[in-house]
Design a protein around this motif. Structure first.
Motif, PDB file in Angstrom:
ATOM      1  N   GLN A  81      -6.735  12.521  -2.707  1.00 23.59           N
ATOM      2  CA  GLN A  81      -5.808  12.366  -1.578  1.00 23.59           C
ATOM      3  C   GLN A  81      -5.628  13.701  -0.874  1.00 23.59           C
ATOM      4  O   GLN A  81      -4.635  14.400  -1.098  1.00 23.59           O
ATOM      5  CB  GLN A  81      -4.471  11.841  -2.082  1.00 23.59           C
ATOM      6  CG  GLN A  81      -4.596  10.632  -2.989  1.00 23.59           C
ATOM      7  CD  GLN A  81      -4.181   9.346  -2.334  1.00 23.59           C
ATOM      8  OE1 GLN A  81      -3.192   9.300  -1.627  1.00 23.59           O
ATOM      9  NE2 GLN A  81      -4.940   8.290  -2.560  1.00 23.59           N
ATOM     10  N   ARG A 126      -0.924   5.811  -5.596  1.00 21.58           N
ATOM     11  CA  ARG A 126      -0.116   4.603  -5.823  1.00 21.58           C
ATOM     12  C   ARG A 126      -0.987   3.494  -6.417  1.00 21.58           C
ATOM     13  O   ARG A 126      -0.502   2.621  -7.125  1.00 21.58           O
ATOM     14  CB  ARG A 126       0.513   4.156  -4.507  1.00 21.58           C
ATOM     15  CG  ARG A 126      -0.455   4.085  -3.342  1.00 21.58           C
ATOM     16  CD  ARG A 126       0.283   4.071  -2.021  1.00 21.58           C
ATOM     17  NE  ARG A 126      -0.613   4.111  -0.881  1.00 21.58           N
ATOM     18  CZ  ARG A 126      -0.301   4.687   0.271  1.00 21.58           C
ATOM     19  NH1 ARG A 126       0.854   5.277   0.440  1.00 21.58           N
ATOM     20  NH2 ARG A 126      -1.152   4.657   1.273  1.00 21.58           N
ATOM     21  N   VAL A 127      -2.300   3.538  -6.123  1.00 17.11           N
ATOM     22  CA  VAL A 127      -3.210   2.528  -6.691  1.00 17.11           C
ATOM     23  C   VAL A 127      -3.237   2.669  -8.209  1.00 17.11           C
ATOM     24  O   VAL A 127      -3.181   1.672  -8.946  1.00 17.11           O
ATOM     25  CB  VAL A 127      -4.632   2.697  -6.096  1.00 17.11           C
ATOM     26  CG1 VAL A 127      -5.615   1.755  -6.769  1.00 17.11           C
ATOM     27  CG2 VAL A 127      -4.616   2.479  -4.584  1.00 17.11           C
ATOM     28  N   HIS A 154       1.262   0.197  -4.937  1.00 17.15           N
ATOM     29  CA  HIS A 154       0.430  -0.519  -3.958  1.00 17.15           C
ATOM     30  C   HIS A 154       0.107  -1.871  -4.605  1.00 17.15           C
ATOM     31  O   HIS A 154      -1.027  -2.117  -5.024  1.00 17.15           O
ATOM     32  CB  HIS A 154      -0.828   0.311  -3.690  1.00 17.15           C
ATOM     33  CG  HIS A 154      -1.618  -0.128  -2.499  1.00 17.15           C
ATOM     34  ND1 HIS A 154      -1.412  -1.317  -1.833  1.00 17.15           N
ATOM     35  CD2 HIS A 154      -2.634   0.493  -1.837  1.00 17.15           C
ATOM     36  CE1 HIS A 154      -2.269  -1.407  -0.832  1.00 17.15           C
ATOM     37  NE2 HIS A 154      -3.013  -0.324  -0.809  1.00 17.15           N
ATOM     38  N   ARG A 212       3.896  -0.092   5.181  1.00 16.71           N
ATOM     39  CA  ARG A 212       3.332   1.074   4.476  1.00 16.71           C
ATOM     40  C   ARG A 212       4.165   2.278   4.887  1.00 16.71           C
ATOM     41  O   ARG A 212       4.382   2.508   6.079  1.00 16.71           O
ATOM     42  CB  ARG A 212       1.868   1.279   4.852  1.00 16.71           C
ATOM     43  CG  ARG A 212       1.335   2.586   4.311  1.00 16.71           C
ATOM     44  CD  ARG A 212      -0.143   2.675   4.336  1.00 16.71           C
ATOM     45  NE  ARG A 212      -0.743   1.825   3.321  1.00 16.71           N
ATOM     46  CZ  ARG A 212      -2.031   1.840   3.000  1.00 16.71           C
ATOM     47  NH1 ARG A 212      -2.850   2.658   3.623  1.00 16.71           N
ATOM     48  NH2 ARG A 212      -2.516   1.045   2.070  1.00 16.71           N
ATOM     49  N   GLN A 246      -2.976  -4.128  -3.739  1.00 23.67           N
ATOM     50  CA  GLN A 246      -4.260  -3.567  -4.174  1.00 23.67           C
ATOM     51  C   GLN A 246      -4.479  -3.865  -5.663  1.00 23.67           C
ATOM     52  O   GLN A 246      -5.556  -4.279  -6.070  1.00 23.67           O
ATOM     53  CB  GLN A 246      -4.282  -2.051  -3.931  1.00 23.67           C
ATOM     54  CG  GLN A 246      -5.579  -1.384  -4.355  1.00 23.67           C
ATOM     55  CD  GLN A 246      -6.767  -1.741  -3.468  1.00 23.67           C
ATOM     56  OE1 GLN A 246      -6.652  -1.754  -2.258  1.00 23.67           O
ATOM     57  NE2 GLN A 246      -7.919  -2.033  -4.066  1.00 23.67           N
ATOM     58  N   ARG A 277      -8.394  -1.130   5.486  1.00 26.63           N
ATOM     59  CA  ARG A 277      -8.540  -2.350   4.682  1.00 26.63           C
ATOM     60  C   ARG A 277      -7.232  -3.123   4.533  1.00 26.63           C
ATOM     61  O   ARG A 277      -7.179  -4.332   4.734  1.00 26.63           O
ATOM     62  CB  ARG A 277      -9.034  -1.986   3.274  1.00 26.63           C
ATOM     63  CG  ARG A 277     -10.427  -1.490   3.255  1.00 26.63           C
ATOM     64  CD  ARG A 277     -10.691  -0.601   2.029  1.00 26.63           C
ATOM     65  NE  ARG A 277     -11.929   0.119   2.211  1.00 26.63           N
ATOM     66  CZ  ARG A 277     -12.037   1.191   2.998  1.00 26.63           C
ATOM     67  NH1 ARG A 277     -11.002   1.656   3.655  1.00 26.63           N
ATOM     68  NH2 ARG A 277     -13.189   1.790   3.135  1.00 26.63           N
ATOM     69  N   THR A 278      -6.179  -2.412   4.145  1.00 24.15           N
ATOM     70  CA  THR A 278      -4.935  -3.121   3.826  1.00 24.15           C
ATOM     71  C   THR A 278      -4.339  -3.759   5.073  1.00 24.15           C
ATOM     72  O   THR A 278      -3.964  -4.934   5.073  1.00 24.15           O
ATOM     73  CB  THR A 278      -3.926  -2.150   3.178  1.00 24.15           C
ATOM     74  OG1 THR A 278      -4.586  -1.492   2.095  1.00 24.15           O
ATOM     75  CG2 THR A 278      -2.703  -2.860   2.670  1.00 24.15           C
ATOM     76  N   PRO A 304     -10.707   1.639  -4.426  1.00 19.87           N
ATOM     77  CA  PRO A 304      -9.911   0.924  -3.417  1.00 19.87           C
ATOM     78  C   PRO A 304     -10.343   1.246  -1.991  1.00 19.87           C
ATOM     79  O   PRO A 304      -9.986   0.518  -1.055  1.00 19.87           O
ATOM     80  CB  PRO A 304      -8.485   1.446  -3.655  1.00 19.87           C
ATOM     81  CG  PRO A 304      -8.674   2.794  -4.296  1.00 19.87           C
ATOM     82  CD  PRO A 304      -9.932   2.686  -5.109  1.00 19.87           C
ATOM     83  N   GLY A 305     -11.138   2.333  -1.831  1.00 20.53           N
ATOM     84  CA  GLY A 305     -11.535   2.775  -0.497  1.00 20.53           C
ATOM     85  C   GLY A 305     -10.348   3.434   0.209  1.00 20.53           C
ATOM     86  O   GLY A 305      -9.205   3.194  -0.159  1.00 20.53           O
ATOM     87  N   PRO A 306     -10.580   4.285   1.183  1.00 17.90           N
ATOM     88  CA  PRO A 306     -11.901   4.774   1.573  1.00 17.90           C
ATOM     89  C   PRO A 306     -12.464   5.781   0.558  1.00 17.90           C
ATOM     90  O   PRO A 306     -11.716   6.562  -0.022  1.00 17.90           O
ATOM     91  CB  PRO A 306     -11.623   5.451   2.920  1.00 17.90           C
ATOM     92  CG  PRO A 306     -10.174   5.831   2.880  1.00 17.90           C
ATOM     93  CD  PRO A 306      -9.486   4.838   2.016  1.00 17.90           C
ATOM     94  N   ARG A 310      -9.498   7.848  -4.707  1.00 21.02           N
ATOM     95  CA  ARG A 310      -9.804   8.818  -3.651  1.00 21.02           C
ATOM     96  C   ARG A 310      -9.003  10.095  -3.901  1.00 21.02           C
ATOM     97  O   ARG A 310      -7.817  10.028  -4.254  1.00 21.02           O
ATOM     98  CB  ARG A 310      -9.422   8.222  -2.294  1.00 21.02           C
ATOM     99  CG  ARG A 310      -9.744   9.117  -1.119  1.00 21.02           C
ATOM    100  CD  ARG A 310      -9.414   8.382   0.165  1.00 21.02           C
ATOM    101  NE  ARG A 310      -7.989   8.106   0.269  1.00 21.02           N
ATOM    102  CZ  ARG A 310      -7.095   8.919   0.814  1.00 21.02           C
ATOM    103  NH1 ARG A 310      -7.472  10.080   1.298  1.00 21.02           N
ATOM    104  NH2 ARG A 310      -5.823   8.585   0.879  1.00 21.02           N
TER     105      ARG A 310
HETATM  106  C1  NCD Z   1      -5.442   3.151  -0.857  1.00 23.68           C
HETATM  107  C2  NCD Z   1      -4.115   3.547  -0.269  1.00 23.68           C
HETATM  108  O1  NCD Z   1      -3.957   3.711   0.912  1.00 23.68           O
HETATM  109  O2  NCD Z   1      -3.233   3.705  -1.081  1.00 23.68           O
HETATM  110  N1  NCD Z   1      -6.341   2.556   0.033  1.00 23.68           N
HETATM  111  C3  NCD Z   1      -6.212   1.262   0.347  1.00 23.68           C
HETATM  112  O3  NCD Z   1      -5.144   0.741   0.490  1.00 23.68           O
HETATM  113  N2  NCD Z   1      -7.365   0.569   0.441  1.00 23.68           N
HETATM  114  C4  NCD Z   1      -6.079   4.250  -1.579  1.00 23.68           C
HETATM  115  C5  NCD Z   1      -6.303   5.525  -0.852  1.00 23.68           C
HETATM  116  O4  NCD Z   1      -6.014   5.699   0.308  1.00 23.68           O
HETATM  117  O5  NCD Z   1      -6.791   6.409  -1.531  1.00 23.68           O
END
Ligand code: NCD
Length: 304
Positions: free
Chosen positions: A221, A165-166, A132, A99, A135, A49-50, A262-264, A219
């Protein structure tokens, strides 16, 4: 931090964010405001997504986008992070969207660039377990669209706060807009120090679900779980899976509750599949759509 970077939500004022959202709503991609600007993406961790939404946002606004693969770059021949950035700048790149797996790596790069009087704009697309910001900005934009005002709204963040980080960026940003935040998850994934962030912590999800306006799922992690912080996925979901049945038991009905992620998503681990696509409650696809708009706004605000 120099105002032309986006690194941390701690640096953002309410005025800056409101100005950004105004720009998001006014932006006319057909005017190609980023024409002749070169932007690079440099992702040391996986992303759908990002990465895609930043690259689409940049190209939709007319920028030339260079998508770099760290595995194929001279970093593997000993080139430093700073050398890479300076080389890209010498090639005409104006901004790097990064990232990185290490928390704080982008701050250190920004400091070194400042000493070298570089004009590069850095955008943090996620650094380790820390921040993040794009996000959190798209989450806030989506919440303002759904609820209008966040003042006094009760937001529950559920899951792996330690590695997320979200969670950190959202706590910072949503509090600035008056939301009241509660965290729920196992004590190993929400250590006591989180209370210092000015949030409530309730490890009992069934209690924490009551009287909330919004649930933000995180998610689990699995790639950052090396220390046996949960007994098993089954054990985790027994305590923390947000399911329709669990919500009904805790609060009788869904009401106007909004669900975000935030996905996935790990379906069936942190969020029941039927809720991912719930027509009234789920904002998850809205978050993805708004991600493109908000990232267009971020690029236009920082680079035009
Ligand atoms: C998040 C990330 O990568 O920090 N996803 C995202 O950016 N959509 C959240 C995650 O991976 O759990």
């Amino acid at each position: 931090m120099a105002p032309n970077h986006l690194i941390s939500c701690q640096d953002l004022s309410v005025e800056w964010v409101e100005d950004l959202f105004g720009l998001v709503d006014r932006l006319r991609p057909e005017d190609k405001p980023l024409k002749d600007i070169k932007i690079a993406t440099l992702f040391y961790e996986d992303s759908t997504r990002t990465r895609v939404s930043f690259e689409l946002a940049a190209s939709t606004l007319g920028a030339e986008v260079v998508s770099l693969n760290p595995r194929l770059m001279s970093l593997n021949k000993g080139e430093s992070f700073l050398d890479t950035a300076r080389t890209l700048e010498a090639l005409g790149v104006k901004s790097i969207i990064i990232r990185h797996p290490d928390s704080g790596a982008i701050d250190r790069l920004a400091e070194s660039l400042e000493k070298a009087a570089s004009g590069l704009t850095l955008i943090n697309a996620g650094d380790g377990m820390r921040e993040h910001p794009s996000q959190a900005l798209l989450d806030l934009y989506t919440l303002k669209e759904a609820l209008d005002d966040l003042q006094g709204k009760q937001i529950l963040i559920v899951g792996d706060c330690l590695h997320s980080r979200v969670a950190k960026s959202n706590i910072d940003l949503l509090k600035k807009f008056g939301a009241q935040i509660t965290l729920s998850g196992p004590p190993t994934l929400i250590p006591y120090c989180f209370e210092r962030f000015g949030v409530n912590v309730n490890h009992n999800l069934d209690q924490a679900l009551r009287e909330k306006d919004v649930i933000i799922l995180l998610r689990l992690q699995q790639e950052r779980q090396h220390k046996g912080l949960i007994a098993s996925l089954r054990d985790y979901s027994r305590g923390y899976l947000v399911s329709h049945e669990r919500i009904i038991k805790a609060r009788l009905d869904l009401g106007d509750l909004k669900i975000m992620h935030p996905g996935p998503v790990n379906p069936g681990v942190e969020l029941e599949s039927s809720l991912v696509d719930h027509p009234k409650a789920s904002l998850i696809l809205r978050q993805v759509k708004n991600g493109l708009k908000v990232r267009m706004g971020i690029l236009a605000k920082l680079l035009c």
